[in-house]
Design a protein around this motif. Structure first.
Motif, mmCIF file in Angstrom:
data_model
loop_
_atom_site.group_PDB
_atom_site.id
_atom_site.type_symbol
_atom_site.label_atom_id
_atom_site.label_comp_id
_atom_site.label_asym_id
_atom_site.label_seq_id
_atom_site.Cartn_x
_atom_site.Cartn_y
_atom_site.Cartn_z
ATOM 1 N N GLU A 1 0.878 -1.172 0.071
ATOM 2 C CA GLU A 1 0.167 0.076 -0.119
ATOM 3 C C GLU A 1 0.914 1.479 -0.012
ATOM 4 O OE1 GLU A 1 -3.619 -2.310 2.426
ATOM 5 O OE2 GLU A 1 -2.054 -1.031 3.617
ATOM 6 N N THR A 2 2.002 1.303 0.934
ATOM 7 C CA THR A 2 2.760 2.283 0.770
ATOM 8 C C THR A 2 4.076 2.133 0.765
ATOM 9 O OG1 THR A 2 2.787 2.380 3.285
ATOM 10 C CG2 THR A 2 1.191 3.780 2.120
ATOM 11 N N HIS B 1 -6.164 6.914 3.143
ATOM 12 C CA HIS B 1 -6.160 6.291 4.513
ATOM 13 C C HIS B 1 -4.553 5.664 4.677
ATOM 14 C CE1 HIS B 1 -8.179 4.182 8.023
ATOM 15 N NE2 HIS B 1 -6.994 3.520 7.871
ATOM 16 N N HIS B 2 -4.404 4.859 3.682
ATOM 17 C CA HIS B 2 -3.113 4.083 4.303
ATOM 18 C C HIS B 2 -1.891 4.865 4.140
ATOM 19 C CE1 HIS B 2 -5.328 0.756 1.920
ATOM 20 N NE2 HIS B 2 -5.376 0.546 3.386
ATOM 21 N N GLU C 1 -1.981 6.944 7.578
ATOM 22 C CA GLU C 1 -1.841 6.049 8.808
ATOM 23 C C GLU C 1 -0.483 5.502 8.630
ATOM 24 O OE1 GLU C 1 -4.098 2.606 10.724
ATOM 25 O OE2 GLU C 1 -3.925 2.210 8.474
ATOM 26 N N ASP C 2 0.088 5.106 7.431
ATOM 27 C CA ASP C 2 1.606 4.538 7.590
ATOM 28 C C ASP C 2 2.332 5.617 7.825
ATOM 29 O OD1 ASP C 2 0.279 2.270 6.929
ATOM 30 O OD2 ASP C 2 1.025 1.785 5.048
#
Length: 195
Positions: free
Chosen positions: A13-14, A65-66, A69-70
């Motif tokens: 995701e990241t 979001h990811h 958050e990450d």
């Protein structure tokens, strides 16, 4: 003694590489790809006197979001690593910060025990390209990956931009105080002998 850290986190995701200097001049280099979040991080770095250098790619085609958050996870991890054994630091920090009609309290304990108390309501779903519900997710990720008690409370406010910006600046000021070295402290500021 340099209090710095470099943290790399790669997932599906990241992809994040963050360099942190706790004793910097307050600079933020790089981008998360979310303009309003970058604006908040620039204020966070500037008011905490932290230098942040970021290389990041996130799955923004999904949503923010990811990415948010990450980044919180990576920043918290970098803070924890840069603090080392926490010898000599003040441990606690707090700030009540005004921004026009808004007043926000932030308080920090770098005790090694994660906890977030977040008291805020937003009247809008987004500010710029950042969802307001992600503000809490960021601070949650930051507090838990660093291992800190973090309390954020909106005492007054109407404008969501002002409320969020005051949160980031107040948290930065509280962290600047908590991470600062006090020559009177021998070892760590704890009756247990460790933080």
């Amino acid at each position: 003694m340099l209090r710095t850290a470099r943290v790399v986190r790669n997932t599906k995701e990241t992809q994040i590489c963050l360099e942190l200097n706790l004793d910097g001049k307050g600079t933020f280099e790089g981008t998360t790809g979310i303009g309003f979040f970058d604006h908040m991080l620039d204020g966070f770095a500037r008011h905490g006197f932290f230098d942040l250098r970021l290389e990041m790619q996130g799955d923004l085609q999904v949503d923010g979001h990811h990415t948010i958050e990450d980044f919180g996870i990576v920043l918290g991890t970098a803070l924890k690593e840069a603090l080392g054994d926490k010898a000599g630091i003040r441990r606690y920090g707090s700030r009540i910060l005004p921004m026009d009609e808004t007043l926000v309290l932030a308080a920090v304990d770098l005790c090694g025990r994660p906890y977030l108390s977040f008291q805020a309501e937003f009247s809008r779903e987004k500010v710029g390209d950042m969802e307001t519900e992600m503000v809490r997710e960021f601070f949650y990720a930051l507090s838990y990956s660093c291992g800190m008690n973090l309390h954020i409370k909106v005492l007054d406010g109407l404008n969501c931009h002002h409320i969020i910006e005051a949160m980031f600046k107040a948290a930065a000021k509280a962290l600047d105080e908590a991470t600062s070295v006090d020559e009177r402290i021998s070892g760590v500021l704890s009756t247990k002998g460790s933080l």
